[in-house]
Design a protein around this motif. Structure first.
Motif, mmCIF file in Angstrom:
data_model
loop_
_atom_site.group_PDB
_atom_site.id
_atom_site.type_symbol
_atom_site.label_atom_id
_atom_site.label_comp_id
_atom_site.label_asym_id
_atom_site.label_seq_id
_atom_site.Cartn_x
_atom_site.Cartn_y
_atom_site.Cartn_z
ATOM 1 N N ASN A 82 0.974 1.795 9.663
ATOM 2 C CA ASN A 82 0.973 0.383 9.263
ATOM 3 C C ASN A 82 1.941 -0.444 10.108
ATOM 4 O O ASN A 82 1.639 -1.592 10.445
ATOM 5 C CB ASN A 82 1.278 0.252 7.776
ATOM 6 C CG ASN A 82 0.103 0.695 6.919
ATOM 7 O OD1 ASN A 82 -1.035 0.757 7.380
ATOM 8 N ND2 ASN A 82 0.372 1.026 5.673
ATOM 9 N N ALA A 94 -4.363 -1.901 8.559
ATOM 10 C CA ALA A 94 -3.363 -1.308 7.665
ATOM 11 C C ALA A 94 -4.066 -0.629 6.492
ATOM 12 O O ALA A 94 -5.119 -1.075 6.035
ATOM 13 C CB ALA A 94 -2.400 -2.373 7.161
ATOM 14 N N ALA A 186 2.980 -2.723 5.424
ATOM 15 C CA ALA A 186 3.644 -2.211 6.602
ATOM 16 C C ALA A 186 5.152 -2.149 6.436
ATOM 17 O O ALA A 186 5.869 -1.740 7.330
ATOM 18 C CB ALA A 186 3.282 -3.085 7.806
#
Length: 189
Positions: A82, A94, A186
Motif C-alpha cells: 500500500n 491499495a 497505506a
C-alpha cells in the motif's frame, strides 16, 4: 512444477474470481510451504522429492498452519504494498490488510490442494491419494510445457482481470473518499 512461482498463475486467476474472499498471500505462502519438502530433498540428495507432504491429506494440514500464520506474516507485506502504490500515485491498487477467516482459509486450502494437483500432473514420485492409494493417475496427462504455459496464461489472465476490476471499483467510488481511504490504508495520515 519446476518452480514454485509458476503455481502463482492459477492463484492470480483465483484472486480475480474470488476477490476479497480469497487471499493471494495465503495462496503464495501455501506454495512455499508445500515446496519445503522437495527443497530439503534436493539439498540432502533424497531419492524421492515429493513424499508425504504432497498428498491431499497432508495438504489440508499444511493449509491450516499456513492459514494461522498468514495474518501476522501478510500484514507487513500488504502495508508495504500500500505504501508503494500510494507513492506511485496508484491508490486504486491499495488493498485491505484485514485478513478474514474465509479469505485466508480459501487461499491456503486452494493453494495446497492445487499444488498437489499441479505437481501430480508432472512428477512420477507423487502419490496424491496416499495413504489410501499409491497411484498417481494424473501423471503425464499433459506435457510439462503445456502445464507451464497454462500456469503462465492463467497468471496473465488473472492479473489482468484483477487490475481491471480494481480500476473499475475505484471509478465507482467518489474521488474524495477513494483518496482518503487509500491513504489511510497505506498508513499515511
Amino acid at each position: 512444477m519446476p518452480f514454485t512461482p509458476l503455481h502463482l498463475g492459477p492463484g492470480l486467476a483465483l484472486k480475480a474470481l474470488g476477490g476479497r474472499h480469497f487471499s493471494i498471500i495465503a495462496f503464495g505462502l501455501a506454495q512455499v510451504a508445500m515446496d519445503i519438502e522437495p527443497l530439503m530433498g534436493l539439498l540432502t540428495g533424497a531419492q524421492r522429492l515429493h513424499g508425504s507432504t504432497h498428498t491431499y491429506l497432508a495438504a489440508l494440514g499444511i493449509a491450516l498452519v499456513v492459514a494461522a500464520m498468514t495474518p501476522p506474516v501478510g500484514r507487513p507485506v500488504v502495508r508495504r504494498w500500500n505504501r508503494e502504490v500510494a507513492w506511485a500515485c496508484l491508490p486504486w491498487l491499495a488493498v485491505s490488510d484485514n485478513f478474514t477467516r474465509v479469505s485466508v482459509l480459501a487461499g491456503a486450502i486452494l493453494g495446497t490442494l492445487s499444488h498437489v494437483w499441479l505437481d501430480s500432473l508432472m512428477h512420477a514420485d507423487l502419490t496424491p491419494w496416499a495413504p489410501w492409494s499409491e497411484v498417481n493417475g494424473w501423471q503425464g496427462a499433459v506435457s510439462a510445457e503445456t502445464l507451464t504455459v497454462g500456469c503462465l496464461l492463467s497468471g496473465l489472465l488473472g492479473l489482468t482481470a484483477w487490475l481491471v476490476l480494481a480500476w473499475r471499483r475505484s471509478q465507482r467510488t467518489p474521488a474524495s473518499s477513494r483518496d482518503a481511504r487509500s491513504w489511510l490504508r497505506a498508513g499515511q495520515r
